[in-house]
Design a protein around this motif. Structure first.
Motif, PDB file in Angstrom:
ATOM      1  N   ASP A  89       0.849  -1.193   0.000  1.00  0.00           N
ATOM      2  CA  ASP A  89       0.000   0.000   0.000  1.00  0.00           C
ATOM      3  C   ASP A  89       0.886   1.244   0.000  1.00  0.00           C
ATOM      4  O   ASP A  89       1.429   1.635   1.028  1.00  0.00           O
ATOM      5  N   THR A  90       1.023   1.871  -1.150  1.00  0.00           N
ATOM      6  CA  THR A  90       1.940   3.009  -1.265  1.00  0.00           C
ATOM      7  C   THR A  90       1.447   4.261  -0.550  1.00  0.00           C
ATOM      8  O   THR A  90       2.163   5.259  -0.494  1.00  0.00           O
ATOM      9  N   ASN A  91       0.251   4.221   0.003  1.00  0.00           N
ATOM     10  CA  ASN A  91      -0.243   5.336   0.809  1.00  0.00           C
ATOM     11  C   ASN A  91       0.192   5.229   2.265  1.00  0.00           C
ATOM     12  O   ASN A  91      -0.075   6.137   3.062  1.00  0.00           O
ATOM     13  N   GLN A  92       0.809   4.106   2.619  1.00  0.00           N
ATOM     14  CA  GLN A  92       1.223   3.858   3.997  1.00  0.00           C
ATOM     15  C   GLN A  92       2.742   3.934   4.115  1.00  0.00           C
ATOM     16  O   GLN A  92       3.467   3.596   3.176  1.00  0.00           O
TER      17      GLN A  92
END
Length: 316
Positions: free
Chosen positions: A124-127
């Motif tokens: 998850d590249t948002n994390q």
């Protein structure tokens, strides 16, 4: 997807030299993990070096009675090899427990060892993820960590290594053979191949830039009874919550390695020495340094029960 250049090579030396010449290059063979990561822009190579033409797809006998497995041997072919099934059955069973038939047809021996974690926060590249973006933090530490490591982790990363094959390879005392851009070769015991996460979890192996795996060597067959047990949330296409590989000799001695619990296949020789004393003694040595989270503490009891079941099966 970001743009990149592509090159086919014909010798290991050429591949390694190209990797040094092209900053940000990656080797590609089956691509079963790398291509997925490129689509998510977790991996963003500027240059792909296709190594499928290197001829490293043979399984050959060694002078000491073992086997030398080329880096490009596909998982399906390795699992089906008569010598592997007969003399290294734990490896065949581990391979067949991993992924689908279609993926095993493409996945290579070297690629399997080098596949990256399936931690949901890594994907998850948002994390924040120290393994994906060094220094950004680890969202898993205070997040949902049911599938993550209970031993061998650090304050910077609690990801697990996903390979089934690597667990069996570690049990069999496999050695990784490599060549670097200068043409130098070295042999790395799989026990020393994976780095502990520490403060640098993005550095996952001891390979240097441009260093290419060319083979994995197995010593002479260990004999004994071979068992591989994989416990997962569903019967197929799932990574291990806990897996146990074991070889037990007629005199009760042997060795065990676990998957799904650490950043690498988890084996301690001092735990092997306790095998004749029973599963509890082995378990206590393996997990003496365990640091589970509230979400994954169940893995400790699951590992203990699975280990006891596997050893009972092997001795029967």
């Amino acid at each position: 997807m970001k743009s990149f250049t592509y090159e086919r090579v014909t010798t290991p030396g050429e591949a390694a030299a190209s990797a040094r010449r092209n900053t940000g290059a990656k080797f590609i063979a089956g691509g079963t993990n790398l291509l997925d990561l490129m689509k998510l822009q977790i991996e963003t190579p500027t240059h792909l070096i296709d190594v499928n033409g290197l001829g490293l797809d043979n399984i050959d006998a060694t002078p000491d009675g073992g086997l030398r497995i080329g880096a490009l041997v596909r998982n399906t072919d390795l699992a089906a090899d008569t010598r592997i099934r007969r003399d290294y059955a734990v490896l065949s069973r581990a391979l067949l427990a991993g992924a689908s038939g279609q993926l095993r047809n493409q996945a290579t021996t070297a690629g399997n060892l080098l596949q990256r974690t399936r931690c949901p926060y890594f994907y998850d590249t948002n994390q924040p993820c120290n393994k994906r973006t060094p220094g950004s933090g680890c969202a898993a530490l205070n997040g949902y960590s049911r599938q993550l490591a209970v031993v061998g982790a650090s304050d910077a990363c609690i990801a697990t290594h996903p390979s089934d094959m690597a667990v069996a390879m570690r049990l069999l005392d496999a050695v990784v053979e490599t060549v670097n851009p200068d043409g130098d070769e070295r042999k790395i015991p799989l026990a020393d191949f994976y780095r502990a996460p520490g403060d640098t979890p993005h550095l996952e192996t001891v390979l240097t830039p441009g260093e290419l795996i060319v083979a994995v060597t197995l010593p002479a067959p260990p004999g004994g009874t071979h068992v591989y047990r994989k416990v997962r949330d569903r019967a197929s296409y799932a990574f291990a919550l806990v897996s146990v590989a074991a070889i037990v000799q007629p005199d009760g001695t042997g060795r065990v390695a676990l998957g799904g619990v650490a950043h690498k296949p988890w084996r301690l020789e001092e735990a092997d020495a306790q095998l004749a004393q029973g599963a509890q003694a082995v378990y206590e040595r393996l997990f003496a340094s365990a640091r589970p989270t509230a979400d994954n503490a169940f893995k400790l009891s699951l590992a203990k029960r699975t280990l006891a079941s596997v050893l009972s099966e092997a001795r029967a």
